[in-house]
Design a protein around this motif. Structure first.
Motif, PDB file in Angstrom:
ATOM      1  N   TYR A  11       1.053  -1.025   0.247  1.00 25.07           N
ATOM      2  CA  TYR A  11       0.200   0.115  -0.300  1.00 25.07           C
ATOM      3  C   TYR A  11       0.382   1.138   0.512  1.00 25.07           C
ATOM      4  O   TYR A  11       0.705   1.957   0.763  1.00 25.07           O
ATOM      5  CB  TYR A  11      -0.711   0.212   1.142  1.00 25.07           C
ATOM      6  CG  TYR A  11      -1.930   1.030   0.845  1.00 25.07           C
ATOM      7  CD1 TYR A  11      -2.935   0.522   0.050  1.00 25.07           C
ATOM      8  CD2 TYR A  11      -1.588   1.974   1.941  1.00 25.07           C
ATOM      9  CE1 TYR A  11      -4.441   1.483   0.545  1.00 25.07           C
ATOM     10  CE2 TYR A  11      -3.528   2.949   1.653  1.00 25.07           C
ATOM     11  CZ  TYR A  11      -4.097   2.757   0.890  1.00 25.07           C
ATOM     12  OH  TYR A  11      -5.246   3.741   0.513  1.00 25.07           O
ATOM     13  N   GLY A  12       1.997   1.015  -1.272  1.00 25.11           N
ATOM     14  CA  GLY A  12       2.212   2.405  -1.059  1.00 25.11           C
ATOM     15  C   GLY A  12       2.362   3.304  -2.285  1.00 25.11           C
ATOM     16  O   GLY A  12       0.857   3.763  -2.554  1.00 25.11           O
ATOM     17  N   ALA A  13       2.901   3.894  -3.063  1.00 21.83           N
ATOM     18  CA  ALA A  13       2.876   4.545  -4.065  1.00 21.83           C
ATOM     19  C   ALA A  13       1.444   4.333  -4.954  1.00 21.83           C
ATOM     20  O   ALA A  13       0.873   4.678  -5.769  1.00 21.83           O
ATOM     21  CB  ALA A  13       4.056   5.584  -5.110  1.00 21.83           C
ATOM     22  N   ILE A  14       2.475   3.005  -5.777  1.00 18.78           N
ATOM     23  CA  ILE A  14       1.184   2.026  -6.129  1.00 18.78           C
ATOM     24  C   ILE A  14       0.033   1.798  -5.888  1.00 18.78           C
ATOM     25  O   ILE A  14      -1.301   2.111  -6.242  1.00 18.78           O
ATOM     26  CB  ILE A  14       2.045   1.628  -7.644  1.00 18.78           C
ATOM     27  CG1 ILE A  14       3.547   2.066  -7.837  1.00 18.78           C
ATOM     28  CG2 ILE A  14       1.246   0.610  -8.112  1.00 18.78           C
ATOM     29  CD1 ILE A  14       4.356   0.656  -8.434  1.00 18.78           C
ATOM     30  N   ILE A  36      -2.887  -6.361   1.226  1.00 18.53           N
ATOM     31  CA  ILE A  36      -1.678  -7.357   2.309  1.00 18.53           C
ATOM     32  C   ILE A  36      -0.865  -6.241   2.727  1.00 18.53           C
ATOM     33  O   ILE A  36       0.058  -6.467   1.816  1.00 18.53           O
ATOM     34  CB  ILE A  36      -1.379  -8.364   1.628  1.00 18.53           C
ATOM     35  CG1 ILE A  36      -2.646  -9.606   1.632  1.00 18.53           C
ATOM     36  CG2 ILE A  36      -0.037  -9.218   2.727  1.00 18.53           C
ATOM     37  CD1 ILE A  36      -1.725 -10.717   0.396  1.00 18.53           C
ATOM     38  N   ARG A  39       2.721  -2.821   6.924  1.00 20.67           N
ATOM     39  CA  ARG A  39       2.688  -1.261   7.424  1.00 20.67           C
ATOM     40  C   ARG A  39       0.666  -1.773   8.726  1.00 20.67           C
ATOM     41  O   ARG A  39       1.248  -1.831   9.070  1.00 20.67           O
ATOM     42  CB  ARG A  39       1.928  -0.268   7.107  1.00 20.67           C
ATOM     43  CG  ARG A  39       2.909   0.680   6.804  1.00 20.67           C
ATOM     44  CD  ARG A  39       3.077   1.868   6.394  1.00 20.67           C
ATOM     45  NE  ARG A  39       2.401   1.829   5.164  1.00 20.67           N
ATOM     46  CZ  ARG A  39       1.387   3.012   4.345  1.00 20.67           C
ATOM     47  NH1 ARG A  39       1.474   3.620   4.953  1.00 20.67           N
ATOM     48  NH2 ARG A  39       0.728   3.390   2.711  1.00 20.67           N
ATOM     49  N   GLU A  69       0.552  -7.176  -7.351  1.00 15.75           N
ATOM     50  CA  GLU A  69       1.660  -7.422  -6.194  1.00 15.75           C
ATOM     51  C   GLU A  69       1.841  -5.553  -6.744  1.00 15.75           C
ATOM     52  O   GLU A  69       2.581  -5.224  -7.848  1.00 15.75           O
ATOM     53  CB  GLU A  69       2.464  -7.342  -6.906  1.00 15.75           C
ATOM     54  CG  GLU A  69       4.200  -7.878  -6.027  1.00 15.75           C
ATOM     55  CD  GLU A  69       4.994  -6.924  -6.981  1.00 15.75           C
ATOM     56  OE1 GLU A  69       5.160  -5.421  -6.316  1.00 15.75           O
ATOM     57  OE2 GLU A  69       5.122  -6.561  -8.118  1.00 15.75           O
ATOM     58  N   ALA A  71       4.263  -4.375  -4.419  1.00 17.57           N
ATOM     59  CA  ALA A  71       5.039  -4.328  -3.391  1.00 17.57           C
ATOM     60  C   ALA A  71       7.495  -3.950  -3.121  1.00 17.57           C
ATOM     61  O   ALA A  71       8.187  -3.891  -2.429  1.00 17.57           O
ATOM     62  CB  ALA A  71       4.857  -5.669  -2.359  1.00 17.57           C
ATOM     63  N   GLN A  73      10.248  -6.072  -5.475  1.00 16.03           N
ATOM     64  CA  GLN A  73      10.411  -7.784  -5.627  1.00 16.03           C
ATOM     65  C   GLN A  73      11.032  -9.027  -5.455  1.00 16.03           C
ATOM     66  O   GLN A  73      10.015 -10.098  -6.095  1.00 16.03           O
ATOM     67  CB  GLN A  73      12.369  -7.833  -6.822  1.00 16.03           C
ATOM     68  CG  GLN A  73      12.415  -6.897  -8.324  1.00 16.03           C
ATOM     69  CD  GLN A  73      13.349  -6.786  -8.485  1.00 16.03           C
ATOM     70  OE1 GLN A  73      14.759  -7.571  -8.729  1.00 16.03           O
ATOM     71  NE2 GLN A  73      14.061  -5.577  -9.753  1.00 16.03           N
ATOM     72  N   TYR A  79       5.980 -14.151  -2.871  1.00 17.40           N
ATOM     73  CA  TYR A  79       4.323 -15.094  -2.757  1.00 17.40           C
ATOM     74  C   TYR A  79       4.176 -15.744  -4.423  1.00 17.40           C
ATOM     75  O   TYR A  79       2.875 -16.419  -4.019  1.00 17.40           O
ATOM     76  CB  TYR A  79       3.520 -13.768  -2.893  1.00 17.40           C
ATOM     77  CG  TYR A  79       3.707 -13.394  -1.256  1.00 17.40           C
ATOM     78  CD1 TYR A  79       4.301 -14.017  -0.287  1.00 17.40           C
ATOM     79  CD2 TYR A  79       3.898 -11.562  -1.574  1.00 17.40           C
ATOM     80  CE1 TYR A  79       4.197 -13.100   1.369  1.00 17.40           C
ATOM     81  CE2 TYR A  79       3.786 -11.051  -0.630  1.00 17.40           C
ATOM     82  CZ  TYR A  79       4.370 -11.673   1.400  1.00 17.40           C
ATOM     83  OH  TYR A  79       4.759 -11.090   2.028  1.00 17.40           O
ATOM     84  N   GLY A 120       3.650  -1.115 -17.125  1.00 21.55           N
ATOM     85  CA  GLY A 120       3.922   0.158 -15.888  1.00 21.55           C
ATOM     86  C   GLY A 120       4.193   1.144 -16.518  1.00 21.55           C
ATOM     87  O   GLY A 120       3.588   1.737 -17.618  1.00 21.55           O
ATOM     88  N   ALA A 121       5.511   1.880 -16.551  1.00 24.98           N
ATOM     89  CA  ALA A 121       6.092   2.618 -17.059  1.00 24.98           C
ATOM     90  C   ALA A 121       6.722   3.113 -18.229  1.00 24.98           C
ATOM     91  O   ALA A 121       7.215   3.932 -18.732  1.00 24.98           O
ATOM     92  CB  ALA A 121       7.600   3.128 -16.086  1.00 24.98           C
ATOM     93  N   ARG A 187      15.859  -1.197  -8.557  1.00 20.97           N
ATOM     94  CA  ARG A 187      15.183  -1.109  -8.258  1.00 20.97           C
ATOM     95  C   ARG A 187      14.969   0.074 -10.131  1.00 20.97           C
ATOM     96  O   ARG A 187      13.509   0.640  -9.698  1.00 20.97           O
ATOM     97  CB  ARG A 187      15.003   0.449  -6.842  1.00 20.97           C
ATOM     98  CG  ARG A 187      15.060  -0.593  -6.228  1.00 20.97           C
ATOM     99  CD  ARG A 187      13.790   0.083  -5.271  1.00 20.97           C
ATOM    100  NE  ARG A 187      13.094   0.357  -5.856  1.00 20.97           N
ATOM    101  CZ  ARG A 187      12.231   0.965  -5.030  1.00 20.97           C
ATOM    102  NH1 ARG A 187      11.951   0.796  -3.630  1.00 20.97           N
ATOM    103  NH2 ARG A 187      10.853   1.549  -5.387  1.00 20.97           N
ATOM    104  N   ASN A 243       6.425   8.742  -4.305  1.00 22.46           N
ATOM    105  CA  ASN A 243       7.528   8.001  -4.398  1.00 22.46           C
ATOM    106  C   ASN A 243       8.354   8.589  -5.512  1.00 22.46           C
ATOM    107  O   ASN A 243       8.305   7.799  -6.872  1.00 22.46           O
ATOM    108  CB  ASN A 243       7.560   6.678  -4.027  1.00 22.46           C
ATOM    109  CG  ASN A 243       8.887   5.545  -4.194  1.00 22.46           C
ATOM    110  OD1 ASN A 243      10.507   6.062  -4.702  1.00 22.46           O
ATOM    111  ND2 ASN A 243       9.259   4.537  -4.760  1.00 22.46           N
ATOM    112  N   THR A 246       9.832   5.760  -8.315  1.00 19.77           N
ATOM    113  CA  THR A 246       8.623   5.540  -9.148  1.00 19.77           C
ATOM    114  C   THR A 246       7.975   6.579 -10.281  1.00 19.77           C
ATOM    115  O   THR A 246       7.491   7.726  -9.802  1.00 19.77           O
ATOM    116  CB  THR A 246       7.225   4.445  -8.390  1.00 19.77           C
ATOM    117  OG1 THR A 246       7.900   3.406  -7.859  1.00 19.77           O
ATOM    118  CG2 THR A 246       5.714   4.203  -8.772  1.00 19.77           C
ATOM    119  N   VAL A 250       2.724   5.195 -13.495  1.00 18.06           N
ATOM    120  CA  VAL A 250       2.546   3.326 -13.167  1.00 18.06           C
ATOM    121  C   VAL A 250       0.953   2.725 -12.585  1.00 18.06           C
ATOM    122  O   VAL A 250       0.850   1.807 -12.994  1.00 18.06           O
ATOM    123  CB  VAL A 250       3.620   2.684 -12.111  1.00 18.06           C
ATOM    124  CG1 VAL A 250       3.578   1.668 -11.705  1.00 18.06           C
ATOM    125  CG2 VAL A 250       5.191   3.350 -12.397  1.00 18.06           C
TER     126      VAL A 250
END
Ligand code: NAD
Length: 269
Positions: A11-14, A36, A39, A69, A71, A73, A79, A120-121, A187, A243, A246, A250
Motif C-alpha cells: 500500500y505505497g505509491a502504486i 496485504i 504496515r 503485487e 510491493a 521484487q 508469494y 508499467g512505466a 529498483r 515516491n 516510481t 505506473v
C-alpha cells in the motif's frame, strides 16, 4: 458482467492509488477484496486506513480471484508460486524479479493461476512482442536516465557514490546486460525487464543507465532492430509525488493492465 475480487499486496505509491480506484468502482469488472500491507501487519492491522480490509496471504487466497503485487521484487519471489498454485491470478509490477532465471522458469510454468505483468512505466511492448513473434530481434537497448540519487546503490564505494551525486551533467553509471543490471540496480530494472519479457529473450537486452541532475522527468529510450523493422520509443515520465523512484503513471498502467487481464470488456489490446 462477472465481478472479480481483487487483492493488493503493498500500500505505497502504486498500491494505494490502485486500491482506491478499484474501491471507487473505476475498474470494470473488479471489486476490492482487501489489502496485504506490511504496515498493517506491523500495527496488528488496526492503525492503517485502507479502502478495504487488511488481509493475510491465506485470507487473500480464499477471497481473491486476482492479486496485484505493488510491493517489490521480494514479494514476487516470496508469494508468486503460492498464489498461482492456489489458482489465483497474479498481476505483478516488479517484473525485475524475473531476472532470476530459475524463478522466471518456475513462474512461467506455474498454475492454474495465470501470471500477468503490467507494462508499467513504458509503452511499445505490444509492437516489440509482435516483432519478436515474427523473428528474434538482433539488438535491443534500453537507455534510462534518472536523477543521480535514485541510481546510488548500497554496494557502491564512496568514490562512485560521490561521482554520481556530484555530477553536474549526464553521467553513464552502467552499460551492460539486463541480467547484470537486475543484480546491480534492482529498483531501476522493471522497465528493462518488461522489454525483455516482451521480446522473450533476456540475453538480447542491453541496458544503459545515466545519472543526470537535470532529469526532472525519468526518461526511457527503447531501441530495437530485427527482421520486422527498426523501432525507437522515447518515454519521459513525471516521477510520482509519493515516491520519486516510481513514475506517476505506473498505478494507472496497473489499472489498465488489470482491466485487460479481467477481460470483461473489449477495447484496444
Ligand atoms: N513495472 C514498472 O514500470 C514499475 C515502476 C515502478 C515501480 N515498480 C515496482 O513497484 C513496486 C512498488 O512501487 P511503489 O512506488 O508503490 O513503492 P512504495 O515503496 O511506495 O510502496 C511499496 C509498499 O509495499 C510494502 N511492502 C513491501 N513488501 C511487502 C510485503 N512483502 N507484503 C506487504 N507489503 C509489502 C511496503 O511496506 C510499501 O508500503 C516497486 O518496488 C517496483 O518493484 C514497477
Amino acid at each position: 458482467m462477472t465481478s472479480h475480487r481483487i487483492g493488493i499486496i503493498g500500500y505505497g505509491a502504486i498500491g494505494a492509488r490502485v486500491a482506491e480506484d478499484i474501491a471507487a468502482g473505476k475498474v470494470f469488472g473488479a471489486e476490492l477484496a482487501g489489502i496485504i500491507s506490511r504496515r498493517a501487519a506491523a500495527t496488528g492491522g488496526s492503525a492503517v486506513e485502507h479502502p478495504g480490509p487488511n488481509l493475510t496471504l491465506e485470507m487473500a487466497l480464499e477471497r481473491c480471484d486476482l492479486i496485484v503485487e505493488c510491493a517489490g521484487q521480494q514479494a514476487v519471489a516470496d508469494y508468486a508460486e503460492t498464489i498461482l498454485s492456489a489458482g489465483v491470478d497474479f498481476l505483478i509490477t516488479s517484473i525485475g524479479a524475473l531476472a532470476d532465471h530459475d524463478l522466471a522458469e518456475r513462474l512461467h510454468a506455474c498454475g492454474p493461476g495465470r501470471l500477468f505483468m503490467t507494462s508499467g512505466a513504458v509503452g511499445g511492448l505490444d509492437l516489440l512482442g509482435a516483432g519478436a513473434r515474427e523473428a528474434a530481434f538482433t539488438s535491443v537497448l534500453v537507455s534510462t536516465t534518472k536523477l543521480p540519487e535514485t541510481l546510488v546503490q548500497s554496494w557502491m564505494d564512496t568514490t562512485e557514490v560521490q561521482r554520481i551525486r556530484e555530477t553536474d551533467g549526464p553521467l553513464q553509471v552502467f552499460l551492460g546486460s539486463a541480467k547484470d543490471a537486475a543484480q546491480l540496480f534492482p529498483r531501476s530494472l522493471n522497465v528493462a525487464a518488461a522489454v525483455a519479457e516482451a521480446v522473450g529473450n533476456w540475453d538480447s537486452v542491453q541496458v544503459r543507465l545515466t545519472a543526470d541532475p537535470a532529469a526532472t522527468l525519468t526518461s526511457h529510450v527503447i531501441e530495437a532492430s530485427g527482421p520486422s523493422g527498426e523501432y525507437k520509443f522515447e518515454i519521459r515520465n513525471n516521477p510520482s509525488p509519493d515516491n520519486p523512484r516510481t513514475s506517476g503513471i505506473v498505478p494507472f498502467a496497473v489499472l489498465r493492465s488489470l482491466e485487460a487481464a479481467l477481460g470483461e470488456r473489449g477495447g484496444l489490446v
